[in-house]
Scaffold this active site. Sequence first.
Site, mmCIF file in Angstrom:
data_model
loop_
_atom_site.group_PDB
_atom_site.id
_atom_site.type_symbol
_atom_site.label_atom_id
_atom_site.label_comp_id
_atom_site.label_asym_id
_atom_site.label_seq_id
_atom_site.Cartn_x
_atom_site.Cartn_y
_atom_site.Cartn_z
ATOM 1 N N LYS A 113 48.392 3.950 63.702
ATOM 2 C CA LYS A 113 47.999 2.919 64.677
ATOM 3 C C LYS A 113 46.719 2.220 64.234
ATOM 4 O O LYS A 113 46.558 1.015 64.440
ATOM 5 C CB LYS A 113 47.799 3.534 66.069
ATOM 6 C CG LYS A 113 49.103 3.857 66.771
ATOM 7 C CD LYS A 113 49.729 2.595 67.366
ATOM 8 C CE LYS A 113 50.871 2.901 68.298
ATOM 9 N NZ LYS A 113 52.183 2.522 67.884
ATOM 10 N N LYS A 196 62.165 5.620 59.219
ATOM 11 C CA LYS A 196 62.319 5.950 60.641
ATOM 12 C C LYS A 196 62.672 4.715 61.450
ATOM 13 O O LYS A 196 61.964 3.706 61.389
ATOM 14 C CB LYS A 196 60.998 6.545 61.156
ATOM 15 C CG LYS A 196 61.088 7.093 62.554
ATOM 16 C CD LYS A 196 59.731 7.516 63.078
ATOM 17 C CE LYS A 196 59.574 7.067 64.510
ATOM 18 N NZ LYS A 196 58.209 7.048 64.977
ATOM 19 N N LYS A 199 60.782 1.409 67.520
ATOM 20 C CA LYS A 199 60.939 0.434 68.595
ATOM 21 C C LYS A 199 60.500 -0.966 68.222
ATOM 22 O O LYS A 199 61.228 -1.917 68.360
ATOM 23 C CB LYS A 199 60.082 0.872 69.789
ATOM 24 C CG LYS A 199 60.858 1.695 70.779
ATOM 25 C CD LYS A 199 59.977 2.194 71.892
ATOM 26 C CE LYS A 199 60.612 3.427 72.499
ATOM 27 N NZ LYS A 199 59.737 4.191 73.349
HETATM 28 P P1 TYM Z 1 58.579 7.925 71.812
HETATM 29 O O1 TYM Z 1 58.610 7.162 73.067
HETATM 30 O O2 TYM Z 1 58.064 7.273 70.576
HETATM 31 O O3 TYM Z 1 60.013 8.460 71.455
HETATM 32 C C1 TYM Z 1 60.782 9.189 72.412
HETATM 33 C C2 TYM Z 1 61.584 10.257 71.716
HETATM 34 O O4 TYM Z 1 62.415 9.688 70.711
HETATM 35 C C3 TYM Z 1 62.217 10.344 69.479
HETATM 36 N N1 TYM Z 1 62.386 9.390 68.377
HETATM 37 C C4 TYM Z 1 63.097 9.644 67.279
HETATM 38 N N2 TYM Z 1 63.800 10.725 66.915
HETATM 39 C C5 TYM Z 1 64.438 10.664 65.736
HETATM 40 N N3 TYM Z 1 64.418 9.576 64.927
HETATM 41 C C6 TYM Z 1 63.737 8.457 65.260
HETATM 42 N N4 TYM Z 1 63.764 7.387 64.469
HETATM 43 C C7 TYM Z 1 63.032 8.463 66.482
HETATM 44 N N5 TYM Z 1 62.245 7.554 67.117
HETATM 45 C C8 TYM Z 1 61.858 8.141 68.271
HETATM 46 C C9 TYM Z 1 60.796 10.877 69.538
HETATM 47 O O5 TYM Z 1 60.632 11.952 68.641
HETATM 48 C C10 TYM Z 1 60.697 11.283 70.975
HETATM 49 O O6 TYM Z 1 61.216 12.571 71.178
HETATM 50 N N6 TYM Z 1 54.651 10.893 72.363
HETATM 51 C C11 TYM Z 1 56.024 10.706 72.749
HETATM 52 C C12 TYM Z 1 56.260 10.646 74.237
HETATM 53 C C13 TYM Z 1 55.718 11.806 74.979
HETATM 54 C C14 TYM Z 1 56.227 13.132 75.000
HETATM 55 C C15 TYM Z 1 55.361 13.855 75.885
HETATM 56 C C16 TYM Z 1 57.315 13.755 74.389
HETATM 57 C C17 TYM Z 1 54.615 11.774 75.787
HETATM 58 N N7 TYM Z 1 54.405 13.012 76.337
HETATM 59 C C18 TYM Z 1 55.589 15.209 76.152
HETATM 60 C C19 TYM Z 1 57.518 15.114 74.658
HETATM 61 C C20 TYM Z 1 56.676 15.832 75.535
HETATM 62 C C21 TYM Z 1 56.501 9.406 72.142
HETATM 63 O O7 TYM Z 1 55.744 8.504 71.899
HETATM 64 O O8 TYM Z 1 57.833 9.310 72.023
#
Ligand code: TYM
Length: 333
Positions: A113, A196, A199
């Site tokens: 970031k 990867k 979004k």
């Molecule tokens: P976020 O919003 O970026 O993504 C949500 C979930 O999707 C998974 N993910 C992926 N898995 C495999 N391949 C990809 N290309 C891919 N892109 C996204 C992420 O691993 C995630 O599981 N920090 C977290 C949100 C969060 C969270 C938490 C998760 C906040 N508090 C507590 C678990 C427990 C995040 O930004 O995910």
Amino acid sequence: MKKEIVVSGIRSTGSLHLGNYLGAMRNYARMQDDFTCFFFVADYHSLTTHPDPKDLRASVYRVIAENIASGLDPEKVTLYAQSDVPETTELYLLLNTLAYKGELEKVPTFKDKVRSQPDNVNAALLTYPVLMAADILIHKATQVPVGKDQEQHLEMARNFAHRFNSRYNETIFPEPYAFNFGEALIKVPGLDGSAKMSKSENGAGTIYLTDEDEVIRKKIMKAKTDSSPTEAHTPLPESIANLFQLLQLVSGAEAVAPYQTAWNETTIRFGDLKKELAEAMVQFVKPIREKALDLQQSPEAIQQILRTGAEKARASAAQTLEEARRAVGIRYY
Ligand code: TYM
């Protein structure tokens, strides 16, 4: 027997994509019968990138709708918005006293970031993993279904849990682990050769759960491929390995086997591979897209789910917070 506790969250930034679905959400629905599950929209986490306030509500509703469309039953799980549980933010503050600048600055997602948004390196970005640990620990979760990119955050959550317990000499928090039914965590690649699917960065390399059939077909037909092999048993280049992985994730290993053989024999036709992948993806995304759109037609129903979820989540969170406050010594009357 008491069920194990599960927590996971998804940021409400833009549309969800196949990476989110295959890396995390697909497991949510698979876990809902056997675990006590808390799933939430990480709207506070999304604020670190300053979304337009006008968009926030629709984004949160969409994440809720997409989760339900992916098979989550809000009667079986607790589905809520992070900002509806102030207990989490209080625990975040307590954990912040045990999180050190040096370790936070080393987190790869923070460093990314800093590179991608140098004008907005705010404190919430730095302490992002602490809020994430609070999300998990507030329900005393032990299993956290996430994609591979979250592995390091889970390690930090374990460190904070351990540090809190040892500082206050009490075992309040169990150690949480990333979960994928005993398999390695998944990293879904992008269609543009990126490691990867993500979004924001690249619309063309990402299949969103909102994409129409034709959009999906176009994106896949344009996916990056290398030149065809000229020698038998050439190692797979990354772009082809990515397409194989995507096909395997949606259609299973059997679907990939003939293409792997054709690659080895130098007879592979990328057009056929892409056509098969495109149709598999269309079939995969269509029911989720349609159901999610349908659910978003009834905002009152989504509001009701959020209200009920908030109540259940707060009941669980309040108990943990009380223990944490007591351990710290916050009890004056
Ligand atoms: P976020 O919003 O970026 O993504 C949500 C979930 O999707 C998974 N993910 C992926 N898995 C495999 N391949 C990809 N290309 C891919 N892109 C996204 C992420 O691993 C995630 O599981 N920090 C977290 C949100 C969060 C969270 C938490 C998760 C906040 N508090 C507590 C678990 C427990 C995040 O930004 O995910």
